[in-house]
Design a protein around this motif. Structure first.
Motif, PDB file in Angstrom:
ATOM      1  N   THR A   1      19.318   8.712 -12.684  1.00 12.85           N
ATOM      2  CA  THR A   1      18.759   9.705 -11.575  1.00 12.85           C
ATOM      3  C   THR A   1      17.429   9.648 -11.360  1.00 12.85           C
ATOM      4  N   ARG A   2      16.714   9.892 -12.273  1.00 13.84           N
ATOM      5  CA  ARG A   2      15.481   9.923 -12.325  1.00 13.84           C
ATOM      6  C   ARG A   2      14.519   8.683 -11.940  1.00 13.84           C
ATOM      7  N   ALA A   3      15.201   7.596 -12.614  1.00 11.56           N
ATOM      8  CA  ALA A   3      14.712   6.347 -12.305  1.00 11.56           C
ATOM      9  C   ALA A   3      14.966   5.935 -11.030  1.00 11.56           C
ATOM     10  N   ILE A   4      16.048   6.192 -10.249  1.00 11.96           N
ATOM     11  CA  ILE A   4      16.407   5.851  -8.873  1.00 11.96           C
ATOM     12  C   ILE A   4      15.599   6.596  -7.978  1.00 11.96           C
ATOM     13  N   ILE A   5      15.273   7.943  -8.262  1.00 11.01           N
ATOM     14  CA  ILE A   5      14.494   8.771  -7.299  1.00 11.01           C
ATOM     15  C   ILE A   5      13.015   8.174  -7.461  1.00 11.01           C
ATOM     16  N   MET A   6      12.413   8.218  -8.544  1.00 12.50           N
ATOM     17  CA  MET A   6      11.101   7.389  -8.779  1.00 12.50           C
ATOM     18  C   MET A   6      11.116   5.823  -7.956  1.00 12.50           C
ATOM     19  N   SER A   7      12.049   5.248  -8.050  1.00 13.41           N
ATOM     20  CA  SER A   7      12.118   3.820  -7.492  1.00 13.41           C
ATOM     21  C   SER A   7      12.102   4.109  -5.675  1.00 13.41           C
ATOM     22  N   LEU A   8      12.925   4.909  -5.185  1.00 10.14           N
ATOM     23  CA  LEU A   8      12.961   5.285  -3.958  1.00 10.14           C
ATOM     24  C   LEU A   8      11.455   5.546  -3.405  1.00 10.14           C
ATOM     25  N   PHE A   9      11.010   6.660  -4.220  1.00 12.33           N
ATOM     26  CA  PHE A   9       9.623   7.224  -3.698  1.00 12.33           C
ATOM     27  C   PHE A   9       8.625   5.874  -3.758  1.00 12.33           C
ATOM     28  N   SER A  10       8.642   5.446  -4.823  1.00 14.88           N
ATOM     29  CA  SER A  10       7.542   4.141  -4.953  1.00 14.88           C
ATOM     30  C   SER A  10       7.855   3.096  -4.069  1.00 14.88           C
ATOM     31  N   LEU A  11       9.143   2.746  -3.595  1.00 14.49           N
ATOM     32  CA  LEU A  11       9.140   1.942  -2.370  1.00 14.49           C
ATOM     33  C   LEU A  11       8.847   2.525  -1.169  1.00 14.49           C
ATOM     34  N   SER A  12       9.109   3.535  -0.831  1.00 14.90           N
ATOM     35  CA  SER A  12       8.414   4.307   0.439  1.00 14.90           C
ATOM     36  C   SER A  12       6.953   4.223   0.266  1.00 14.90           C
ATOM     37  N   LEU A  13       6.288   4.308  -0.701  1.00 12.10           N
ATOM     38  CA  LEU A  13       4.746   4.015  -0.767  1.00 12.10           C
ATOM     39  C   LEU A  13       4.538   2.709  -0.463  1.00 12.10           C
ATOM     40  N   ILE A  14       5.043   1.621  -0.935  1.00 14.12           N
ATOM     41  CA  ILE A  14       4.812   0.170  -0.746  1.00 14.12           C
ATOM     42  C   ILE A  14       5.143  -0.119   0.695  1.00 14.12           C
TER      43      ILE A  14
ATOM     44  N   ASP B   1      -3.662   0.033   2.944  1.00  9.98           N
ATOM     45  CA  ASP B   1      -3.965   0.867   2.114  1.00  9.98           C
ATOM     46  C   ASP B   1      -3.695   0.631   0.677  1.00  9.98           C
ATOM     47  N   TRP B   2      -4.576  -0.149  -0.038  1.00  6.87           N
ATOM     48  CA  TRP B   2      -4.360  -0.596  -1.304  1.00  6.87           C
ATOM     49  C   TRP B   2      -3.815   0.497  -2.334  1.00  6.87           C
ATOM     50  N   LEU B   3      -4.469   1.585  -2.157  1.00  9.60           N
ATOM     51  CA  LEU B   3      -4.334   2.575  -3.193  1.00  9.60           C
ATOM     52  C   LEU B   3      -2.898   3.006  -3.110  1.00  9.60           C
ATOM     53  N   THR B   4      -2.369   3.218  -1.991  1.00  6.82           N
ATOM     54  CA  THR B   4      -1.130   3.810  -1.907  1.00  6.82           C
ATOM     55  C   THR B   4       0.031   2.695  -2.420  1.00  6.82           C
ATOM     56  N   GLY B   5      -0.341   1.267  -2.073  1.00  7.44           N
ATOM     57  CA  GLY B   5       0.435   0.352  -2.533  1.00  7.44           C
ATOM     58  C   GLY B   5       0.421  -0.120  -3.907  1.00  7.44           C
ATOM     59  N   ILE B   6      -0.737   0.296  -4.560  1.00  7.21           N
ATOM     60  CA  ILE B   6      -0.882   0.103  -5.983  1.00  7.21           C
ATOM     61  C   ILE B   6      -0.054   1.288  -6.868  1.00  7.21           C
ATOM     62  N   VAL B   7      -0.179   2.444  -6.058  1.00  7.19           N
ATOM     63  CA  VAL B   7       0.478   3.456  -6.780  1.00  7.19           C
ATOM     64  C   VAL B   7       2.122   3.376  -6.741  1.00  7.19           C
ATOM     65  N   GLY B   8       2.354   2.969  -5.496  1.00  4.49           N
ATOM     66  CA  GLY B   8       3.980   2.648  -5.399  1.00  4.49           C
ATOM     67  C   GLY B   8       4.258   1.712  -6.365  1.00  4.49           C
ATOM     68  N   LEU B   9       3.474   0.591  -6.659  1.00  7.15           N
ATOM     69  CA  LEU B   9       3.959  -0.522  -7.582  1.00  7.15           C
ATOM     70  C   LEU B   9       3.936   0.051  -8.932  1.00  7.15           C
ATOM     71  N   LEU B  10       2.873   0.860  -9.405  1.00  2.00           N
ATOM     72  CA  LEU B  10       2.979   1.528 -10.718  1.00  2.00           C
ATOM     73  C   LEU B  10       4.314   2.413 -11.108  1.00  2.00           C
ATOM     74  N   MET B  11       4.533   3.145  -9.988  1.00  2.00           N
ATOM     75  CA  MET B  11       5.773   4.036 -10.122  1.00  2.00           C
ATOM     76  C   MET B  11       6.884   3.291 -10.041  1.00  2.00           C
ATOM     77  N   LEU B  12       7.172   2.194  -9.446  1.00  2.00           N
ATOM     78  CA  LEU B  12       8.083   1.177  -9.405  1.00  2.00           C
ATOM     79  C   LEU B  12       8.305   0.774 -10.846  1.00  2.00           C
ATOM     80  N   LEU B  13       7.072   0.175 -11.380  1.00  2.41           N
ATOM     81  CA  LEU B  13       7.199  -0.268 -12.952  1.00  2.41           C
ATOM     82  C   LEU B  13       7.667   0.854 -13.918  1.00  2.41           C
ATOM     83  N   VAL B  14       7.192   1.979 -13.767  1.00  5.46           N
ATOM     84  CA  VAL B  14       7.522   3.299 -14.399  1.00  5.46           C
ATOM     85  C   VAL B  14       9.051   3.518 -14.355  1.00  5.46           C
ATOM     86  N   SER B  15       9.734   3.505 -13.324  1.00  2.57           N
ATOM     87  CA  SER B  15      11.213   3.786 -13.117  1.00  2.57           C
ATOM     88  C   SER B  15      11.820   2.666 -13.556  1.00  2.57           C
TER      89      SER B  15
END
Length: 219
Positions: A38-51, A65-79
């Motif tokens: 559940t945590r992984a899916i929520i983080m994935s959805l949030f990271s995808l929204s940033l991307i 907005d490279w910063l937003t995209g990089i943060v999104g990719l990092l969160m997707l990796l963490v999930s």
């Protein structure tokens, strides 16, 4: 034995693989693994929204907005790490813990007895006693049953030692534990064999005769 003994009595042991399964089951039901996906899916959805937000910015404004995209990719990796690597790390640690305990001379072999007010496992080094009350918890899945308490070691009952009768008795005893302390992920599949009954009937005599020898015949 006392008058509170039920009909559930069995000997159990734990292999390395069963110990790893036990640690994984505990983590999934009562540890950090509870709600891992559940945590992984929520983080994935949030990271995808940033991307997606970064891509929309690129299309509209011509620059991302490279910063937003990089943060999104990092969160997707963490999930993904949470969903995939955490169980692998947990199993490796469990295997290492089992190896260390065996090397130190600890034995997981013991005799389990179920009473009306407690369950006990008598081992070579100690006896683990878990009262059947609000301090205990009960976990069941296809591979095993687990009785536990915050105050002592858990009693692990692999399916290969359980018969249908002993599993039913243990499950019935768990009904006296508060609902919030019980977790089920399917029913255990008993693989133990019911001991064969001891034959008490006298053998049938097919032929009988008394023979008397003379002194000459004996010599």
């Amino acid at each position: 034995m006392d008058d509170k003994t039920t009909n559930a009595l069995l000997t159990v042991d734990l292999t390395r693989e069963e110990f790893i399964d036990f640690r994984y089951v505990m983590d999934r039901f009562a540890g950090m693994g509870r709600g891992r996906w559940t945590r992984a899916i929520i983080m994935s959805l949030f990271s995808l929204s940033l991307i997606v937000l970064a891509l929309v910015e690129l299309v509209k404004e011509g620059q991302a907005d490279w910063l937003t995209g990089i943060v999104g990719l990092l969160m997707l990796l963490v999930s993904l790490l949470i969903a995939v690597l955490e169980p692998v790390i947990l199993k490796k640690r469990a295997g290492r813990a089992y190896d260390q305990s065996i090397a130190a001379g600890y034995s997981y072999y013991g005799t389990v007895r179920l009473y009306s007010d407690r369950i006990e496992k008598e081992g070579t080094e100690q006896t683990v006693t878990i009262p059947i009350n609000g301090t205990a918890f009960f976990l069941e899945c296809k591979e095993m049953m687990v009785w536990g308490s915050d105050r002592t070691r858990s009693i692990v009952l692999p399916a290969r030692y359980l018969t249908a009768e002993s599993a039913a008795a243990l499950r019935h005893a768990a009904d006296r534990i508060p609902t919030g302390h019980r977790r089920f992920n399917g029913r255990v599949v008993p693989q133990g064999q019911v001991p064969a009954p001891v034959m008490t009937e006298k053998p049938t005599v097919l032929w009988e005769q008394t023979v008397t020898y003379t002194l000459e015949e004996f010599q």
